[in-house]
Design a protein around this motif. Sequence first.
Motif, PDB file in Angstrom:
ATOM      1  N   LEU A  81       0.864  -1.180   0.000  1.00 34.80           N
ATOM      2  CA  LEU A  81       0.000   0.000   0.000  1.00 34.80           C
ATOM      3  C   LEU A  81       0.899   1.227   0.000  1.00 34.80           C
ATOM      4  O   LEU A  81       1.814   1.318   0.820  1.00 34.80           O
ATOM      5  CB  LEU A  81      -0.880   0.051   1.260  1.00 34.80           C
ATOM      6  N   ARG A  83       1.066   5.746  -1.071  1.00 35.65           N
ATOM      7  CA  ARG A  83       0.348   6.937  -1.558  1.00 35.65           C
ATOM      8  C   ARG A  83       0.499   7.066  -3.068  1.00 35.65           C
ATOM      9  O   ARG A  83      -0.400   7.518  -3.756  1.00 35.65           O
ATOM     10  CB  ARG A  83       0.871   8.196  -0.871  1.00 35.65           C
ATOM     11  N   ILE A 101      -1.637  -1.201  -4.035  1.00 35.92           N
ATOM     12  CA  ILE A 101      -2.832  -0.418  -3.722  1.00 35.92           C
ATOM     13  C   ILE A 101      -2.447   1.034  -3.467  1.00 35.92           C
ATOM     14  O   ILE A 101      -1.644   1.319  -2.578  1.00 35.92           O
ATOM     15  CB  ILE A 101      -3.531  -0.976  -2.458  1.00 35.92           C
ATOM     16  N   THR A 102      -3.025   1.930  -4.255  1.00 34.67           N
ATOM     17  CA  THR A 102      -2.767   3.344  -4.070  1.00 34.67           C
ATOM     18  C   THR A 102      -3.811   3.917  -3.120  1.00 34.67           C
ATOM     19  O   THR A 102      -5.001   3.929  -3.431  1.00 34.67           O
ATOM     20  CB  THR A 102      -2.858   4.084  -5.428  1.00 34.67           C
ATOM     21  N   CYS A 103      -3.388   4.317  -1.951  1.00 37.74           N
ATOM     22  CA  CYS A 103      -4.353   4.890  -0.998  1.00 37.74           C
ATOM     23  C   CYS A 103      -3.637   5.803  -0.021  1.00 37.74           C
ATOM     24  O   CYS A 103      -2.403   5.874   0.015  1.00 37.74           O
ATOM     25  CB  CYS A 103      -5.099   3.782  -0.255  1.00 37.74           C
ATOM     26  N   ASN A 104      -4.427   6.500   0.774  1.00 36.76           N
ATOM     27  CA  ASN A 104      -3.849   7.410   1.760  1.00 36.76           C
ATOM     28  C   ASN A 104      -3.336   6.593   2.952  1.00 36.76           C
ATOM     29  O   ASN A 104      -4.109   6.149   3.791  1.00 36.76           O
ATOM     30  CB  ASN A 104      -4.908   8.413   2.207  1.00 36.76           C
ATOM     31  N   THR A 105      -2.038   6.393   2.997  1.00 35.51           N
ATOM     32  CA  THR A 105      -1.461   5.494   4.004  1.00 35.51           C
ATOM     33  C   THR A 105      -1.073   6.224   5.292  1.00 35.51           C
ATOM     34  O   THR A 105      -0.578   5.603   6.222  1.00 35.51           O
ATOM     35  CB  THR A 105      -0.194   4.816   3.440  1.00 35.51           C
ATOM     36  N   LEU A 132     -10.268   2.277   4.591  1.00 37.10           N
ATOM     37  CA  LEU A 132      -9.643   3.145   3.596  1.00 37.10           C
ATOM     38  C   LEU A 132     -10.079   2.680   2.224  1.00 37.10           C
ATOM     39  O   LEU A 132      -9.851   1.536   1.852  1.00 37.10           O
ATOM     40  CB  LEU A 132      -8.128   2.982   3.643  1.00 37.10           C
ATOM     41  N   GLU A 133     -10.711   3.573   1.478  1.00 34.70           N
ATOM     42  CA  GLU A 133     -11.118   3.194   0.125  1.00 34.70           C
ATOM     43  C   GLU A 133      -9.974   3.406  -0.843  1.00 34.70           C
ATOM     44  O   GLU A 133      -9.144   4.284  -0.639  1.00 34.70           O
ATOM     45  CB  GLU A 133     -12.290   4.066  -0.318  1.00 34.70           C
ATOM     46  N   PHE A 134      -9.949   2.593  -1.879  1.00 31.95           N
ATOM     47  CA  PHE A 134      -8.963   2.849  -2.930  1.00 31.95           C
ATOM     48  C   PHE A 134      -9.632   2.696  -4.282  1.00 31.95           C
ATOM     49  O   PHE A 134     -10.595   1.942  -4.433  1.00 31.95           O
ATOM     50  CB  PHE A 134      -7.733   1.949  -2.786  1.00 31.95           C
TER      51      PHE A 134
END
Lengths: 162, 418
Positions: A81, A83, A101-105, A132-134
Amino acid sequence: MGKAWKFGDSISTDLIAPGRYFHLRSNLPELAKHVLEPARPEFASQVHAGDFVVAGENFGLGSSREHAPTIIKIAGVKAVLARSFARIFYRNCINIGLPAITCNTEEIEEGDELELDMQKGVVRNRTKGTELEFPPLPPIMNRILEEGGLVAFIKAHKNLEI
Amino acid sequence: MSGKTLSEKIIGEHCGREVKAGEVVIVDVDLSYVQDGTGPLTVRRMKEMGLEKAYDPQKTIFFLDHASPSPRMELSNDHEFLRDFARKTGSILSDVGNGISHHNSIEKYACPGDIIVGADSHTCTNGALGAFGTGMGSTDVAAAIALGKTWMKVPETYLVEVNGRLPKGVYSKDIILHLIGTISANGATYKALEFTGDTIKNMSTAGRSTIANMSVEAGAKAGIFPPDEETRNFLKAMGREEAFRELKSDEDAGFEKRIEIKADELEPLIACPHLVDNVKKISEIGRVKVDEVFIGTSCNGRLEDLHIAASILKGHTINPNVRVIVTPASRLVYMEALRDGTIETFMNAGALFTASGCGACDGVHLGILGDGEVCLATQPRNFKGRMGDPDSFIYLGNPAVAAATALTGEISDPREVM
Ligand code: SF4
């Protein structure tokens, strides 16, 4: 469910699969014993199957060496995971069947228990009780990942198709 | 409908219809190559796919350049594995001593308007000739070799316009370091960079190669130069003028961003440890003693680069506290440097000249750093551990900076010795 291992920004492929182990590239299980060594020396020996690598911006920048995501996968990591990802590394992950997975980590902390739900597009943080949605992968990448990577995809279809 | 960018034109030609940035398409590939670090895995992936033939063997190249010649048994075995597969498939083998994939590609194989995929991130170097070259992993290139195709998203383009005369001591390396320092190491992720302006028009193919090479250090998928008279002359000098064709973006092409660089305002720049976008003016870095100076690589190992460094070293002796390693990018560069006395100049100055290849850049051999050591290198990357030791420090600069540093033993401004 697995535990989060936190890394910072700009984790290069030289930190993931160090050049000084270049001679181990045809011996991936040995190379995997050094995965991410310069970034966190204890990682390779302490990571458990199902754990997560969690990082900041531009994860995987640098060389095209597919050995980098491959040894992360061999080490048992469930998903990476971050950003944001460097382009080649991202594509390599999908090709070898390692979810990137690109998400706000930012809110994930070291040791948090995480669960990945690819269908719903969420990472559940069991420690914090948050979700956390991705965003979904581009359709072609989603198909490649769902079919187990590019080797399996090409074996099945004997070709590339969109 | 607005016009097309160079990348949209090239990609469109390779999928048989007009395309626009953002579309995902399957394209025919003109050239696929691997090197000895990524090639063995590529071959294994082809075997796993059950596709052990090259779609077009004459458009498939196996370069042995990263460990050239092999410094250890495991790598010798990898080399044998690749030689054997190249033979079996009838593909082109570029054996040890021929030099770096990307520079060989520019000398012998790449053509303007081609799509080139290489299992090496610096495949974008081919953009110097107006080819759409892009780096991919072993599995993607395995598919490209076997099927003659790959999939890609048509990238948006950032137009980088460079105008003005480069001041003394400032080179194309400083233009790309300036750009990366400004937009950051992921400032152009997924994008194509297209270079234009009068500085670019007056620049040699060697200078363009340095910029195209480092485009990936800004995250870009390709770094491309419209092929022009300079390209034609370069190809002619390589004995393949017929490969030339003119190509450029339409006047009304849709560029996502335009970036202007004033060449005459630049000064020599240094990328400081441990990231390529940690760029500082040479006047701002203070005193940095170095243990090794490394001149070479797919970024700055061409004859023009060697000439820049040799002209500063000529008649002088390097500082006794520094070792200076010079590695030509290709066999041809080596031969020319041999013929015109450049090698002698380096040797007389006390430098060391190696066989062509990647050399010290990838931390495998020919100049690995030790604990706490500092290197000034002309290569494109300075990541922690890149040159073999995670406790060492790599600074990146142009070939003139490298030569000036060789004379003083600390990172030095070439304008003071030129
Ligand atoms: S010289 Fe360095 S950057 Fe260039 S291809 Fe070789 S290892 Fe990569």
